[in-house]
Motif scaffolding. Structure first.
Motif, mmCIF file in Angstrom:
data_model
loop_
_atom_site.group_PDB
_atom_site.id
_atom_site.type_symbol
_atom_site.label_atom_id
_atom_site.label_comp_id
_atom_site.label_asym_id
_atom_site.label_seq_id
_atom_site.Cartn_x
_atom_site.Cartn_y
_atom_site.Cartn_z
ATOM 1 N N LEU A 60 0.833 -1.206 0.000
ATOM 2 C CA LEU A 60 0.000 0.000 0.000
ATOM 3 C C LEU A 60 0.866 1.254 0.000
ATOM 4 O O LEU A 60 1.785 1.385 0.811
ATOM 5 N N GLY A 61 0.547 2.173 -0.925
ATOM 6 C CA GLY A 61 1.211 3.471 -0.948
ATOM 7 C C GLY A 61 2.336 3.589 -1.950
ATOM 8 O O GLY A 61 2.844 4.687 -2.174
ATOM 9 N N HIS A 62 2.747 2.483 -2.556
ATOM 10 C CA HIS A 62 3.860 2.546 -3.512
ATOM 11 C C HIS A 62 3.355 3.228 -4.782
ATOM 12 O O HIS A 62 2.484 2.710 -5.474
ATOM 13 N N ARG A 63 3.921 4.382 -5.120
ATOM 14 C CA ARG A 63 3.425 5.179 -6.237
ATOM 15 C C ARG A 63 4.481 5.384 -7.309
ATOM 16 O O ARG A 63 4.574 6.441 -7.910
ATOM 17 N N GLN A 64 5.287 4.351 -7.508
ATOM 18 C CA GLN A 64 6.234 4.320 -8.619
ATOM 19 C C GLN A 64 6.043 3.004 -9.365
ATOM 20 O O GLN A 64 5.476 2.049 -8.828
ATOM 21 N N GLU A 65 6.519 2.965 -10.594
ATOM 22 C CA GLU A 65 6.375 1.747 -11.386
ATOM 23 C C GLU A 65 7.425 0.715 -10.990
ATOM 24 O O GLU A 65 8.362 1.007 -10.256
ATOM 25 N N ASN A 66 7.246 -0.497 -11.496
ATOM 26 C CA ASN A 66 8.223 -1.584 -11.338
ATOM 27 C C ASN A 66 8.481 -1.950 -9.880
ATOM 28 O O ASN A 66 9.631 -2.123 -9.457
ATOM 29 N N VAL A 67 7.415 -2.122 -9.119
ATOM 30 C CA VAL A 67 7.564 -2.522 -7.716
ATOM 31 C C VAL A 67 8.226 -3.884 -7.606
ATOM 32 O O VAL A 67 8.893 -4.195 -6.614
ATOM 33 N N GLU A 68 8.092 -4.717 -8.644
ATOM 34 C CA GLU A 68 8.686 -6.052 -8.621
ATOM 35 C C GLU A 68 10.215 -6.018 -8.625
ATOM 36 O O GLU A 68 10.871 -7.022 -8.331
ATOM 37 N N ASP A 69 10.790 -4.864 -8.959
ATOM 38 C CA ASP A 69 12.251 -4.731 -8.973
ATOM 39 C C ASP A 69 12.820 -4.277 -7.631
ATOM 40 O O ASP A 69 14.039 -4.156 -7.482
ATOM 41 N N THR A 70 11.970 -4.001 -6.653
ATOM 42 C CA THR A 70 12.461 -3.534 -5.355
ATOM 43 C C THR A 70 13.015 -4.693 -4.533
ATOM 44 O O THR A 70 12.605 -5.849 -4.692
ATOM 45 N N GLU A 71 13.931 -4.356 -3.633
ATOM 46 C CA GLU A 71 14.535 -5.370 -2.760
ATOM 47 C C GLU A 71 13.470 -6.132 -1.973
ATOM 48 O O GLU A 71 13.496 -7.373 -1.889
ATOM 49 N N LEU A 72 12.519 -5.403 -1.403
ATOM 50 C CA LEU A 72 11.479 -6.014 -0.575
ATOM 51 C C LEU A 72 10.681 -7.056 -1.351
ATOM 52 O O LEU A 72 10.513 -8.199 -0.901
ATOM 53 N N VAL A 73 10.178 -6.670 -2.516
ATOM 54 C CA VAL A 73 9.314 -7.574 -3.287
ATOM 55 C C VAL A 73 10.104 -8.759 -3.837
ATOM 56 O O VAL A 73 9.606 -9.892 -3.874
ATOM 57 N N LYS A 74 11.348 -8.530 -4.230
ATOM 58 C CA LYS A 74 12.189 -9.650 -4.689
ATOM 59 C C LYS A 74 12.358 -10.696 -3.592
ATOM 60 O O LYS A 74 12.284 -11.904 -3.840
ATOM 61 N N LEU A 75 12.589 -10.228 -2.360
ATOM 62 C CA LEU A 75 12.740 -11.160 -1.242
ATOM 63 C C LEU A 75 11.448 -11.917 -0.962
ATOM 64 O O LEU A 75 11.463 -13.116 -0.680
ATOM 65 N N LEU A 76 10.316 -11.216 -1.035
ATOM 66 C CA LEU A 76 9.021 -11.869 -0.812
ATOM 67 C C LEU A 76 8.762 -12.929 -1.881
ATOM 68 O O LEU A 76 8.304 -14.046 -1.570
ATOM 69 N N PHE A 77 9.044 -12.590 -3.140
ATOM 70 C CA PHE A 77 8.878 -13.569 -4.219
ATOM 71 C C PHE A 77 9.760 -14.793 -3.979
ATOM 72 O O PHE A 77 9.345 -15.936 -4.179
ATOM 73 N N LYS A 78 10.995 -14.560 -3.562
ATOM 74 C CA LYS A 78 11.947 -15.656 -3.335
ATOM 75 C C LYS A 78 11.455 -16.600 -2.244
ATOM 76 O O LYS A 78 11.718 -17.809 -2.277
ATOM 77 N N GLU A 79 10.725 -16.040 -1.277
ATOM 78 C CA GLU A 79 10.184 -16.850 -0.184
ATOM 79 C C GLU A 79 8.803 -17.402 -0.504
ATOM 80 O O GLU A 79 8.154 -18.006 0.363
ATOM 81 N N GLY A 80 8.350 -17.204 -1.728
ATOM 82 C CA GLY A 80 7.062 -17.757 -2.154
ATOM 83 C C GLY A 80 5.849 -16.998 -1.670
ATOM 84 O O GLY A 80 4.730 -17.532 -1.665
ATOM 85 N N VAL A 81 6.039 -15.747 -1.259
ATOM 86 C CA VAL A 81 4.918 -14.920 -0.787
ATOM 87 C C VAL A 81 4.261 -14.239 -1.979
ATOM 88 O O VAL A 81 4.924 -13.567 -2.772
ATOM 89 N N LYS A 82 2.974 -14.389 -2.093
ATOM 90 C CA LYS A 82 2.226 -13.797 -3.206
ATOM 91 C C LYS A 82 1.899 -12.324 -2.920
ATOM 92 O O LYS A 82 1.476 -11.981 -1.815
ATOM 93 N N ILE A 83 2.097 -11.480 -3.931
ATOM 94 C CA ILE A 83 1.681 -10.076 -3.841
ATOM 95 C C ILE A 83 0.296 -9.968 -4.470
ATOM 96 O O ILE A 83 0.135 -10.099 -5.679
ATOM 97 N N ASN A 84 -0.702 -9.766 -3.644
ATOM 98 C CA ASN A 84 -2.084 -9.718 -4.142
ATOM 99 C C ASN A 84 -2.374 -8.439 -4.919
ATOM 100 O O ASN A 84 -2.971 -8.464 -5.996
ATOM 101 N N CYS A 85 -1.946 -7.324 -4.349
ATOM 102 C CA CYS A 85 -2.351 -6.029 -4.904
ATOM 103 C C CYS A 85 -1.327 -4.964 -4.523
ATOM 104 O O CYS A 85 -0.850 -4.947 -3.390
ATOM 105 N N VAL A 86 -0.976 -4.102 -5.474
ATOM 106 C CA VAL A 86 -0.101 -2.969 -5.208
ATOM 107 C C VAL A 86 -0.913 -1.701 -5.465
ATOM 108 O O VAL A 86 -1.240 -1.385 -6.610
ATOM 109 N N ILE A 87 -1.268 -1.012 -4.397
ATOM 110 C CA ILE A 87 -2.128 0.171 -4.494
ATOM 111 C C ILE A 87 -1.294 1.418 -4.193
ATOM 112 O O ILE A 87 -0.656 1.495 -3.162
ATOM 113 N N PRO A 88 -1.271 2.410 -5.132
ATOM 114 C CA PRO A 88 -2.091 2.536 -6.337
ATOM 115 C C PRO A 88 -1.372 2.182 -7.641
ATOM 116 O O PRO A 88 -1.990 2.210 -8.692
ATOM 117 N N SER A 89 -0.085 1.887 -7.603
ATOM 118 C CA SER A 89 0.709 1.929 -8.843
ATOM 119 C C SER A 89 0.532 0.747 -9.778
ATOM 120 O O SER A 89 0.942 0.811 -10.934
#
Length: 425
Positions: A179-208
């Motif tokens: 919530l609150g991420h207002r830039q593109e390419n959130v999948e390239d961030t350190e946080l989201v990369k780590l979550l993906f690596k641990e098998g955590v699903k990103i349901n929704c990125v609001i608003p971007s």
């Protein structure tokens, strides 16, 4: 003649009203909440924005969205004439919303009101409920009220909070929302990369990175990760309505705070990222030490950046920089800890209201700083002997990559300055 004596120093700032401006005439001035709404809500796919206001408000909103999205925006204008201000514009707005819903197949419409219709007392919140029944899709209403505030932040906050009214209740909780991420390419961030690596699903990125359908199912998440304070009200609303816990993982720069956030994530999601972060933590420490060698005692003017002011300045003092002058938009609840940290380290800079650059320019010689962090005329700063850095390129980063990126940029800046001075000599 402008003087620093009209300002308070950091130790004198207890409330927002304690932050003064160098002059009563503010130039260039801050953005209004309408800009904040358009900046935020125009990311959302399949949702139309209907701006209700005067020529100026509707034109600038449309112009900004049009250029930002290369003509693919979904921003519409309901321009108020003199008779609308006298007799009301509700009928005009109803006709406009009906027409838009018939011509384009949107999944939702957000009506954004501006100062004039708000001052004459028209109730667009009640009207939105009537329109929902009429056109069969969610209709949201967001007030901007620039006459009650001094920045665009509240517009962003209100636009995001309004989205909770679209959400449907889901009992099976899995994955996370960002919530609150207002830039593109959130999948390239350190946080989201780590979550993906641990098998955590990103349901929704609001608003971007979301559609109305995504937002409707956002309550199916196990956890909300708030990466910008503009989404705190939305996260709190979702906690009250759907019982979803949230972590405030902002653009933090201190190692202890970043690790605290990661540990909270790991405990809630039952994952472990300690090993993956080891290299980043080592790099952080090496860069921190190098920065201190380069920057110890260098004086700082802090201006407009995408970061939280006092948190960033607190981090910069860890690198050896000495704050002499800080420009602040508002004093937020989250600022207290970092403001106190700066004072405890023996710093007591002048504090000025942001977006009043014109009078500040006559005081650069008086302040006698070495570096300016934020937006300003680079040629003017160079003439005054000030090195400049803007932090916009790091605004999308989350986790250790943010302070690492800032430190690398600072080191590069100081190294270039050293080389330049040698060549001049």
């Amino acid at each position: 003649m402008y003087t620093l004596n009209v300002l308070n120093r950091l130790k004198d700032i207890a409330y927002d009203k304690d932050i003064k401006s160098l002059s009563y005439a503010v130039f260039p001035g801050t953005h209004c909440p309408l800009f904040g709404v358009v900046l935020t809500a125009s990311y959302i796919k399949n949702m139309a924005l209907v701006i209700v206001g005067t020529n100026e408000c509707t034109y600038y909103s449309k112009n900004f969205a049009y250029h930002r999205q290369s003509g693919q925006d979904s921003v519409y204008s309901v321009v108020l004439k003199d008779k609308d201000i006298v007799f009301g514009a509700e009928k005009k707005v109803i006709e406009a919303v009906k027409y838009i819903s018939e011509v384009e197949k949107f999944d939702a419409i957000m009506i954004v009101t501006t100062c004039v219709p708000e001052l004459i007392g028209e109730d667009y919140n009640a009207l939105s409920e009537e329109l929902e029944e009429l056109i069969g899709i969610p209709v949201l209403a967001v007030n901007t009220e620039h006459y009650t505030c001094n920045s665009h932040i509240i517009g962003m906050t209100r636009a995001l909070k309004s989205l909770s009214s679209v959400m449907e209740n889901h009992t099976n909780k899995k994955g996370v929302n960002i919530l609150g991420h207002r830039q593109e390419n959130v999948e390239d961030t350190e946080l989201v990369k780590l979550l993906f690596k641990e098998g955590v699903k990103i349901n929704c990125v609001i608003p971007s990175k979301c559609t109305i359908r995504d937002i409707k199912s956002a309550s199916s998440a196990k956890l909300n990760i708030v990466t910008d304070m503009i989404a705190l009200d939305l996260a709190e609303d979702m906690k009250n309505k759907f019982g979803i816990e949230y972590i405030y993982f902002d653009k933090n720069m201190k190692e202890s705070i970043i690790m605290e956030n990661y540990n909270k994530l790991c405990n809630i999601l039952d994952i472990d990222v300690q090993d993956e972060l080891l290299e980043q933590r080592q790099k952080y420490t090496l860069l921190l030490n190098k920065c201190r060698l380069l920057m110890e005692g260098k004086k700082l003017i802090y201006g407009n950046t995408p970061m939280m002011v006092f948190e960033t300045v607190d981090f910069l003092t860890e690198l050896g920089l000495v704050p002499e002058f800080i420009q602040v938009r508002e004093l937020y609840e989250q600022d207290g800890l970092f403001k106190d940290n700066i004072i405890k380290k023996g710093h007591n800079p002048y504090i000025s209201r942001i977006a009043n650059i014109a009078p500040l320019r006559s005081l650069y010689d008086t302040i006698n700083a070495d570096i300016y962090i934020g937006h300003e005329n680079p040629m003017l700063l160079k003439e005054k002997g000030l090195m400049q850095i803007t932090l916009d390129e790091h605004a999308q980063k989350i986790g250790f990559e943010l302070p690492i990126g800032i430190m690398e940029t600072l080191i590069k800046l100081f190294d270039v300055e050293k080389v330049t001075r040698k060549e001049v000599i």
